[in-house]
Design a protein around this motif. Structure first.
Motif, PDB file in Angstrom:
ATOM      1  N   GLY A   5       0.845  -1.033   0.125  1.00 59.42           N
ATOM      2  CA  GLY A   5       0.313  -0.093   0.157  1.00 59.42           C
ATOM      3  C   GLY A   5       0.643   1.350  -0.163  1.00 59.42           C
ATOM      4  N   LYS A   6       0.172   2.328  -0.183  1.00 57.35           N
ATOM      5  CA  LYS A   6       0.973   3.465  -0.173  1.00 57.35           C
ATOM      6  C   LYS A   6       1.253   4.250   0.782  1.00 57.35           C
ATOM      7  N   VAL A   7       0.935   3.884   1.922  1.00 56.60           N
ATOM      8  CA  VAL A   7       0.894   4.196   3.426  1.00 56.60           C
ATOM      9  C   VAL A   7       1.041   3.225   3.906  1.00 56.60           C
ATOM     10  N   ARG A   8       2.464   2.829   4.894  1.00 59.82           N
ATOM     11  CA  ARG A   8       3.135   1.829   5.607  1.00 59.82           C
ATOM     12  C   ARG A   8       2.604   2.189   7.285  1.00 59.82           C
ATOM     13  N   LEU A   9       1.740   1.114   7.842  1.00 61.67           N
ATOM     14  CA  LEU A   9       1.023   0.970   9.178  1.00 61.67           C
ATOM     15  C   LEU A   9       1.859   1.115  10.119  1.00 61.67           C
ATOM     16  N   GLU A  10       2.703   1.465  11.088  1.00 60.52           N
ATOM     17  CA  GLU A  10       3.774   1.104  11.133  1.00 60.52           C
ATOM     18  C   GLU A  10       3.710  -0.554  11.954  1.00 60.52           C
ATOM     19  N   LYS A 214     -15.163   1.225   9.765  1.00 55.71           N
ATOM     20  CA  LYS A 214     -16.091   0.675  10.191  1.00 55.71           C
ATOM     21  C   LYS A 214     -15.145  -0.102  10.996  1.00 55.71           C
ATOM     22  N   VAL A 215     -14.218  -1.002  11.128  1.00 53.48           N
ATOM     23  CA  VAL A 215     -13.911  -2.163  11.333  1.00 53.48           C
ATOM     24  C   VAL A 215     -13.444  -1.386  13.513  1.00 53.48           C
ATOM     25  N   GLU A 216     -12.751  -0.235  12.319  1.00 52.03           N
ATOM     26  CA  GLU A 216     -11.902   0.201  13.820  1.00 52.03           C
ATOM     27  C   GLU A 216     -13.306   1.172  14.716  1.00 52.03           C
ATOM     28  N   LYS A 217     -14.343   2.156  14.263  1.00 55.21           N
ATOM     29  CA  LYS A 217     -14.860   2.150  14.800  1.00 55.21           C
ATOM     30  C   LYS A 217     -15.787   1.021  15.550  1.00 55.21           C
ATOM     31  N   MET A 218     -16.019  -0.530  14.951  1.00 54.76           N
ATOM     32  CA  MET A 218     -16.305  -1.613  16.451  1.00 54.76           C
ATOM     33  C   MET A 218     -15.371  -1.783  17.522  1.00 54.76           C
ATOM     34  N   PHE A 219     -14.226  -1.768  16.972  1.00 52.80           N
ATOM     35  CA  PHE A 219     -13.298  -1.454  18.012  1.00 52.80           C
ATOM     36  C   PHE A 219     -13.225  -1.256  19.296  1.00 52.80           C
ATOM     37  N   ASP A 220     -13.842  -0.250  18.787  1.00 52.24           N
ATOM     38  CA  ASP A 220     -13.463   1.345  19.481  1.00 52.24           C
ATOM     39  C   ASP A 220     -14.882   1.063  20.704  1.00 52.24           C
ATOM     40  N   CYS A 221     -15.945  -0.117  20.312  1.00 54.45           N
ATOM     41  CA  CYS A 221     -17.714   0.559  21.231  1.00 54.45           C
ATOM     42  C   CYS A 221     -16.672   0.203  22.496  1.00 54.45           C
ATOM     43  N   GLN A 222     -17.612   0.526  23.247  1.00 52.54           N
ATOM     44  CA  GLN A 222     -17.181  -0.114  25.111  1.00 52.54           C
ATOM     45  C   GLN A 222     -17.126  -1.361  24.892  1.00 52.54           C
ATOM     46  N   GLY A 223     -16.700  -1.703  25.846  1.00 47.04           N
ATOM     47  CA  GLY A 223     -16.860  -3.244  26.293  1.00 47.04           C
ATOM     48  C   GLY A 223     -16.189  -4.280  25.375  1.00 47.04           C
ATOM     49  N   ILE A 224     -16.297  -4.185  24.077  1.00 43.62           N
ATOM     50  CA  ILE A 224     -15.742  -5.247  22.899  1.00 43.62           C
ATOM     51  C   ILE A 224     -14.282  -5.878  22.950  1.00 43.62           C
ATOM     52  N   ILE A 225     -13.655  -4.773  24.008  1.00 46.36           N
ATOM     53  CA  ILE A 225     -12.358  -5.753  24.419  1.00 46.36           C
ATOM     54  C   ILE A 225     -12.549  -6.448  25.411  1.00 46.36           C
ATOM     55  N   LEU A 264      -6.569 -10.001  19.910  1.00 40.07           N
ATOM     56  CA  LEU A 264      -5.974  -9.323  20.400  1.00 40.07           C
ATOM     57  C   LEU A 264      -4.931  -8.612  20.452  1.00 40.07           C
ATOM     58  N   VAL A 265      -3.733  -9.959  19.972  1.00 38.98           N
ATOM     59  CA  VAL A 265      -2.549  -9.546  19.604  1.00 38.98           C
ATOM     60  C   VAL A 265      -2.750  -8.054  18.326  1.00 38.98           C
ATOM     61  N   PHE A 266      -3.696  -7.948  17.798  1.00 44.12           N
ATOM     62  CA  PHE A 266      -4.143  -7.270  16.928  1.00 44.12           C
ATOM     63  C   PHE A 266      -4.334  -5.606  17.718  1.00 44.12           C
ATOM     64  N   LEU A 267      -5.541  -6.087  17.914  1.00 47.27           N
ATOM     65  CA  LEU A 267      -5.573  -4.752  19.063  1.00 47.27           C
ATOM     66  C   LEU A 267      -4.335  -4.332  19.877  1.00 47.27           C
ATOM     67  N   PHE A 268      -4.040  -5.061  20.846  1.00 46.09           N
ATOM     68  CA  PHE A 268      -2.949  -4.728  21.531  1.00 46.09           C
ATOM     69  C   PHE A 268      -1.729  -4.140  20.632  1.00 46.09           C
ATOM     70  N   PHE A 269      -1.711  -4.373  20.042  1.00 45.62           N
ATOM     71  CA  PHE A 269      -0.667  -3.081  18.901  1.00 45.62           C
ATOM     72  C   PHE A 269      -1.296  -2.152  18.169  1.00 45.62           C
ATOM     73  N   ARG A 270      -1.955  -2.342  17.512  1.00 42.76           N
ATOM     74  CA  ARG A 270      -3.188  -0.995  17.287  1.00 42.76           C
ATOM     75  C   ARG A 270      -3.452   0.071  18.745  1.00 42.76           C
ATOM     76  N   TYR A 271      -3.816  -0.467  19.833  1.00 42.98           N
ATOM     77  CA  TYR A 271      -3.711   0.272  20.939  1.00 42.98           C
ATOM     78  C   TYR A 271      -2.513   0.843  21.482  1.00 42.98           C
ATOM     79  N   TYR A 272      -1.287  -0.193  21.437  1.00 39.40           N
ATOM     80  CA  TYR A 272      -0.404   0.488  22.387  1.00 39.40           C
ATOM     81  C   TYR A 272       1.083   1.337  21.140  1.00 39.40           C
TER      82      TYR A 272
END
Length: 360
Positions: A5-10, A214-225, A264-272
């Motif tokens: 992709g054009k933009v790398r997500l570090e 849309k997935v980001e919004k879902m992950f940010d919903c209260q209680g999902i984690i 959970l691993v995916f969310l951990f790296f995204r959160y931190y």
């Protein structure tokens, strides 16, 4: 295995590097230390999500909104992927056998050919299959001008169904971990059995990236984690210890454990993600490993230790999860260091850089 992709997500590159460490650590424990999966306190946990996570990341990076889906573009993408995945795999596979089994060179090639894991060199072949399946499917969807998300969900569900049947040999005659009949041997010779095991994780990653806002919004919903953590605890605990689900239902625990753990691993790296940038030593190191996953995967089998005494100790003295996992990871990092050193030497040649590691 590269982010096109054009933009790398570090943080994605860092997560890929982390996953590569887990892959090597698993092989260190299994082949280097000669630990037994049924006796080890570390291997059953690692095997649950390390490869699902790797295929998830590959699927995540496979989605490109600006891809050329003309027939010419399709053939070019398939041709490029085939060159990148197949040539280095064959070269390093033959080199590995020549180093480890020179007196049984031909016999070992034949034995590994009939194994779905190809002596460990199955990943790049299976990943190529997945890219071809995805490219052709996407090409057809674009030609039919289908704008709905349903075709992607349907393919994902079909892949999950194939995966589930792999663990139900009494219900599906072809679903065995080794060839049982002449009618099913081709699944193992071609490694298509491995495709059935992991394709749905690749497609899941592709869907997550395709609908990322849309997935980001879902992950940010209260209680999902919290919900995912609870599912991970219950499903992993049942699969590894409790065994409350019996028979055909037992695979439900494994499936939920794999999806919840990789999420959970995916969310951990995204959160931190702030900790995994190139400005941080940890982030820079993991990203560097993540950018060289192909090199490391192809080379690391040649540098695995030969220390069965360690495996004997852990097989005898169980319930040493922290020590077992830590030692495997430390040795894995050392092995990765040697792989990167050899990779950098080989990359000095433009020819080897292009045909062994897919870099022009």
């Amino acid at each position: 295995m590269e982010n096109t992709g054009k933009v790398r997500l570090e943080w994605i590159d860092a997560m890929r590097g982390f996953t590569m460490i887990l892959v090597v650590a698993y092989h260190v424990a299994l082949q280097g230390f000669d630990e037994e999966v049924k006796l080890s306190s570390s291997l059953p946990f690692l095997v649950l999500f390390r490869m699902p996570l790797f295929f998830f990341i590959s699927g995540f990076l496979s989605y490109r909104s600006n891809a050329d889906w003309s027939f010419r573009g399709l053939t070019q993408m398939i041709g490029k992927k085939t060159r990148i995945q197949i040539i280095p795999t064959i070269v390093f596979f033959l080199a590995f056998i020549a180093i480890t089994a020179p007196s049984r060179f031909t016999e070992t090639i034949v034995e590994n050919f009939h194994s779905p894991t190809k002596g460990g060199y199955w990943f790049t072949l299976v990943l190529l299959y997945m890219f071809i399946i995805y490219y052709i499917y996407e090409y057809l969807i674009q030609k039919l001008k289908i704008k709905s998300y349903l075709p992607y969900i349907i393919l994902w569900l079909i892949a999950i169904a194939l995966y589930e049947t792999c663990y139900l040999p009494h219900n599906f005659y072809w679903a065995y971990g080794a060839p049982k009949t002449n009618q099913t041997g081709w699944l193992y010779d071609s490694s298509l059995f491995q495709v059935f095991l992991f394709l749905h994780f690749f497609l899941f990653g592709n869907i997550v990236h395709r609908y990322w806002p849309k997935v980001e919004k879902m992950f940010d919903c209260q209680g999902i984690i919290l919900t995912i953590i609870i599912i991970a605890f219950l499903s992993t605990g049942d699969y590894l210890k409790f065994h409350l689900l019996k028979g055909a239902w037992a695979n439900l625990s494994q499936t939920l454990a794999r999806y919840s753990l990789l999420t959970l691993v995916f969310l951990f790296f995204r959160y931190y993600q702030a900790y995994f940038t190139k400005d941080r030593k940890l982030g820079k190191g993991l990203q560097y490993i993540g950018m060289r996953t192909l090199d490391i995967y192809l080379l690391h089998f040649m540098f695995l230790p030969n220390l069965p005494q360690i495996g004997t100790y852990f097989n005898t003295n169980r319930n040493n999860f922290v020590i077992d996992t830590t030692l495997s990871i430390v040795v894995a990092i050392i092995v990765i260091g040697f792989c990167l050193l050899v990779s950098n030497v080989l990359r000095m040649s433009p020819f080897l850089k292009k045909y062994l590691f897919g870099r022009s």
